[in-house]
Design a protein around this motif. Structure first.
Motif, PDB file in Angstrom:
ATOM      1  N   GLU A  92       9.621   2.697   2.483  1.00  0.00           N
ATOM      2  CA  GLU A  92       9.727   1.870   3.770  1.00  0.00           C
ATOM      3  C   GLU A  92      10.660   2.336   4.718  1.00  0.00           C
ATOM      4  O   GLU A  92      10.376   2.562   6.030  1.00  0.00           O
ATOM      5  CB  GLU A  92       9.911   0.431   3.691  1.00  0.00           C
ATOM      6  CG  GLU A  92      10.051  -0.403   4.795  1.00  0.00           C
ATOM      7  CD  GLU A  92       8.669  -0.643   5.296  1.00  0.00           C
ATOM      8  OE1 GLU A  92       8.436  -1.618   6.133  1.00  0.00           O
ATOM      9  OE2 GLU A  92       7.528  -0.048   4.743  1.00  0.00           O
ATOM     10  N   ARG A  98       3.515   8.609   4.826  1.00  0.00           N
ATOM     11  CA  ARG A  98       2.622   7.426   4.797  1.00  0.00           C
ATOM     12  C   ARG A  98       2.022   7.165   3.278  1.00  0.00           C
ATOM     13  O   ARG A  98       1.848   7.915   2.442  1.00  0.00           O
ATOM     14  CB  ARG A  98       1.441   7.900   5.595  1.00  0.00           C
ATOM     15  CG  ARG A  98       1.681   8.176   7.011  1.00  0.00           C
ATOM     16  CD  ARG A  98       2.129   6.855   7.715  1.00  0.00           C
ATOM     17  NE  ARG A  98       2.508   6.985   9.214  1.00  0.00           N
ATOM     18  CZ  ARG A  98       3.723   7.213   9.658  1.00  0.00           C
ATOM     19  NH1 ARG A  98       4.676   7.576   8.791  1.00  0.00           N
ATOM     20  NH2 ARG A  98       3.873   7.331  11.129  1.00  0.00           N
ATOM     21  N   ASN A 219       3.953   1.926  -6.378  1.00  0.00           N
ATOM     22  CA  ASN A 219       3.174   1.429  -5.189  1.00  0.00           C
ATOM     23  C   ASN A 219       1.681   0.886  -5.761  1.00  0.00           C
ATOM     24  O   ASN A 219       1.275  -0.057  -5.459  1.00  0.00           O
ATOM     25  CB  ASN A 219       2.613   2.647  -4.304  1.00  0.00           C
ATOM     26  CG  ASN A 219       4.013   2.946  -3.719  1.00  0.00           C
ATOM     27  OD1 ASN A 219       5.062   2.351  -3.426  1.00  0.00           O
ATOM     28  ND2 ASN A 219       3.801   3.918  -2.766  1.00  0.00           N
ATOM     29  N   SER A 226      -0.529  -7.636  -6.230  1.00  0.00           N
ATOM     30  CA  SER A 226      -0.887  -8.586  -5.115  1.00  0.00           C
ATOM     31  C   SER A 226      -2.267  -9.113  -5.235  1.00  0.00           C
ATOM     32  O   SER A 226      -2.753 -10.065  -4.689  1.00  0.00           O
ATOM     33  CB  SER A 226      -0.835  -7.479  -3.902  1.00  0.00           C
ATOM     34  OG  SER A 226      -1.906  -6.557  -3.708  1.00  0.00           O
ATOM     35  N   ASN A 240       4.016 -10.213  -3.623  1.00  0.00           N
ATOM     36  CA  ASN A 240       4.167  -9.944  -2.161  1.00  0.00           C
ATOM     37  C   ASN A 240       4.984  -8.843  -1.935  1.00  0.00           C
ATOM     38  O   ASN A 240       5.156  -8.506  -0.872  1.00  0.00           O
ATOM     39  CB  ASN A 240       4.890 -11.030  -1.568  1.00  0.00           C
ATOM     40  CG  ASN A 240       3.810 -12.136  -1.455  1.00  0.00           C
ATOM     41  OD1 ASN A 240       2.604 -12.336  -1.394  1.00  0.00           O
ATOM     42  ND2 ASN A 240       4.553 -13.406  -1.691  1.00  0.00           N
ATOM     43  N   TYR A 243       4.066  -5.751   0.602  1.00  0.00           N
ATOM     44  CA  TYR A 243       4.017  -5.979   1.860  1.00  0.00           C
ATOM     45  C   TYR A 243       5.449  -5.051   2.572  1.00  0.00           C
ATOM     46  O   TYR A 243       5.579  -4.979   3.563  1.00  0.00           O
ATOM     47  CB  TYR A 243       3.944  -7.393   2.577  1.00  0.00           C
ATOM     48  CG  TYR A 243       2.864  -7.991   2.071  1.00  0.00           C
ATOM     49  CD1 TYR A 243       1.656  -7.584   2.740  1.00  0.00           C
ATOM     50  CD2 TYR A 243       2.718  -9.110   1.083  1.00  0.00           C
ATOM     51  CE1 TYR A 243       0.398  -8.050   2.341  1.00  0.00           C
ATOM     52  CE2 TYR A 243       1.346  -9.499   0.819  1.00  0.00           C
ATOM     53  CZ  TYR A 243       0.360  -9.148   1.353  1.00  0.00           C
ATOM     54  OH  TYR A 243      -0.902  -9.808   1.136  1.00  0.00           O
ATOM     55  N   ARG A 244       6.133  -4.732   1.647  1.00  0.00           N
ATOM     56  CA  ARG A 244       7.327  -4.203   1.922  1.00  0.00           C
ATOM     57  C   ARG A 244       7.169  -2.766   2.329  1.00  0.00           C
ATOM     58  O   ARG A 244       8.102  -2.131   2.801  1.00  0.00           O
ATOM     59  CB  ARG A 244       8.486  -4.101   0.506  1.00  0.00           C
ATOM     60  CG  ARG A 244       8.853  -5.661   0.192  1.00  0.00           C
ATOM     61  CD  ARG A 244       9.802  -5.646  -0.806  1.00  0.00           C
ATOM     62  NE  ARG A 244      10.998  -5.346  -0.488  1.00  0.00           N
ATOM     63  CZ  ARG A 244      11.686  -6.417  -0.164  1.00  0.00           C
ATOM     64  NH1 ARG A 244      11.211  -7.698  -0.334  1.00  0.00           N
ATOM     65  NH2 ARG A 244      12.958  -6.403   0.126  1.00  0.00           N
ATOM     66  N   ASN A 246       4.759  -2.167   4.639  1.00  0.00           N
ATOM     67  CA  ASN A 246       4.033  -2.124   5.852  1.00  0.00           C
ATOM     68  C   ASN A 246       4.250  -1.098   6.783  1.00  0.00           C
ATOM     69  O   ASN A 246       3.432  -0.494   7.553  1.00  0.00           O
ATOM     70  CB  ASN A 246       4.003  -3.472   6.218  1.00  0.00           C
ATOM     71  CG  ASN A 246       3.115  -4.451   5.794  1.00  0.00           C
ATOM     72  OD1 ASN A 246       2.287  -4.240   4.826  1.00  0.00           O
ATOM     73  ND2 ASN A 246       3.211  -5.706   6.226  1.00  0.00           N
ATOM     74  N   LYS A 247       5.479  -0.611   7.150  1.00  0.00           N
ATOM     75  CA  LYS A 247       5.840   0.273   8.155  1.00  0.00           C
ATOM     76  C   LYS A 247       5.236   1.734   7.893  1.00  0.00           C
ATOM     77  O   LYS A 247       5.021   2.403   8.894  1.00  0.00           O
ATOM     78  CB  LYS A 247       7.227   0.332   8.226  1.00  0.00           C
ATOM     79  CG  LYS A 247       8.001  -0.825   8.966  1.00  0.00           C
ATOM     80  CD  LYS A 247       9.554  -0.610   9.167  1.00  0.00           C
ATOM     81  CE  LYS A 247      10.240  -1.661   9.836  1.00  0.00           C
ATOM     82  NZ  LYS A 247      11.631  -1.663   9.860  1.00  0.00           N
ATOM     83  N   ARG A 249       2.375   2.201   5.605  1.00  0.00           N
ATOM     84  CA  ARG A 249       0.969   2.066   5.109  1.00  0.00           C
ATOM     85  C   ARG A 249       0.181   2.399   5.981  1.00  0.00           C
ATOM     86  O   ARG A 249       0.292   1.868   6.928  1.00  0.00           O
ATOM     87  CB  ARG A 249       0.961   0.604   4.514  1.00  0.00           C
ATOM     88  CG  ARG A 249      -0.403   0.382   3.624  1.00  0.00           C
ATOM     89  CD  ARG A 249      -0.524  -0.799   3.086  1.00  0.00           C
ATOM     90  NE  ARG A 249      -1.745  -1.131   2.640  1.00  0.00           N
ATOM     91  CZ  ARG A 249      -2.033  -2.070   2.186  1.00  0.00           C
ATOM     92  NH1 ARG A 249      -1.199  -3.255   1.984  1.00  0.00           N
ATOM     93  NH2 ARG A 249      -3.317  -2.676   1.685  1.00  0.00           N
ATOM     94  N   CYS A 250      -1.082   3.069   5.713  1.00  0.00           N
ATOM     95  CA  CYS A 250      -2.057   3.217   6.482  1.00  0.00           C
ATOM     96  C   CYS A 250      -3.044   2.171   6.132  1.00  0.00           C
ATOM     97  O   CYS A 250      -3.538   2.199   4.885  1.00  0.00           O
ATOM     98  CB  CYS A 250      -2.681   4.775   6.176  1.00  0.00           C
ATOM     99  SG  CYS A 250      -1.761   6.079   6.713  1.00  0.00           S
ATOM    100  N   THR A 251      -3.426   1.357   7.104  1.00  0.00           N
ATOM    101  CA  THR A 251      -4.017   0.074   6.608  1.00  0.00           C
ATOM    102  C   THR A 251      -5.463   0.424   7.357  1.00  0.00           C
ATOM    103  O   THR A 251      -5.545   0.879   8.482  1.00  0.00           O
ATOM    104  CB  THR A 251      -3.543  -1.302   7.359  1.00  0.00           C
ATOM    105  OG1 THR A 251      -3.360  -1.160   8.687  1.00  0.00           O
ATOM    106  CG2 THR A 251      -2.325  -1.299   6.697  1.00  0.00           C
TER     107      THR A 251
END
Length: 264
Positions: A92, A98, A219, A226, A240, A243-244, A246-247, A249-251
């Protein structure tokens, strides 16, 4: 060129499968930042050694961490969880990588569905589309990137999976280079859009010899947690942890392809 490191979680079978989900976890790094990445990982592993007595030569294998494995008997369970948490936080903190996931819920799939092919095809196509749109350009080392190159030149990528069905994946990639039918956005049939940006056959590595694959393994494990957490993970709220990322991660919104639920 972009290097795409991939690990699988779960199995791709449907009949009597022990897992509900088949997950592909990918980490994307541009070659211009590869040496920097390795140096950062080595520094990070030294920190794990100094803080948790986890040796540089030891493999981080999340699923095995939390099983009754003699291999990791010298580490207490909460220490192994902290190591995994630090692995996620380390990624992160980096602005030049990514991560990406493809999740297939196999629960209601008809017998005969080729889960392996659908998942890999979706991942490959998604990376290809992202490159085509220039959405990985910010991962290129700023000292090497020029405006002219960014505007006119599309870069290639290479797949570097952990242990998988090498032969089947190789055949899939070779096929997609020649024949890659994509549903028309207008709903009338398919268009053949062969892959342009993938080079070579997938180059398989053993995660025991790859610090990068060990990150991708963690990962994949926490993506699975999750969705289907163990009692221990839920009690520690570790389900959870995904979610660490998120910065980096390609969502993407969930979608359906050929009746298969895909989450990314």
């Amino acid at each position: 060129m972009y290097l795409v490191y991939v690990d699988e979680s779960g199995d791709s079978g449907i009949v009597k499968s022990p897992t509900r989900y088949f997950i592909l976890s990918a980490l994307i790094i541009h070659e211009s930042n590869w040496n920097r990445f390795i140096n950062d990982i080595v520094d990070f592993r030294r920190t794990l050694r100094n803080v948790y007595k986890f040796k540089l030569r030891e493999e981080i294998h999340a699923a095995e961490f939390f099983q009754s494995s003699k291999k990791y008997a010298h580490l207490q369970k909460h220490v192994k969880l902290q190591i995994c948490k630090k692995v996620l936080d380390f990624q992160e903190s980096l602005d030049y990588i990514r991560v990406m996931f493809v999740v297939i819920d196999k629960q209601n799939l008809p017998i005969g569905t080729d889960v392996f092919e659908i998942a890999w095809k979706y991942l490959i196509q998604r990376i290809h589309n992202t490159l085509d749109k220039g959405n990985f350009d910010d991962l290129v080392n700023g000292e090497l990137k020029t405006g002219e190159q960014t505007a006119t030149q599309k870069e290639n990528f290479m797949l570097i999976p952990d242990k998988t069905d090498d032969k089947k994946l190789k055949q899939l990639v070779r096929k997609m280079r020649r024949y890659n039918p994509i549903p028309s956005k207008y709903g009338n049939g398919y268009r053949n859009l062969p892959l342009e940006f993938i080079v070579e056959d997938p180059f398989t590595k053993d995660s025991a010899d790859s610090y990068i694959h060990q990150l991708v393994d963690v990962n994949a494990y926490f993506m699975k947690q999750s969705l289907d957490p163990t009692k221990y993970m839920k009690s520690k709220k570790a389900h959870n942890f995904i979610y660490r990322l998120n910065k980096v991660r390609c969502t993407h919104i969930s979608s359906t392809q050929d009746g298969v639920l895909l989450k990314t």
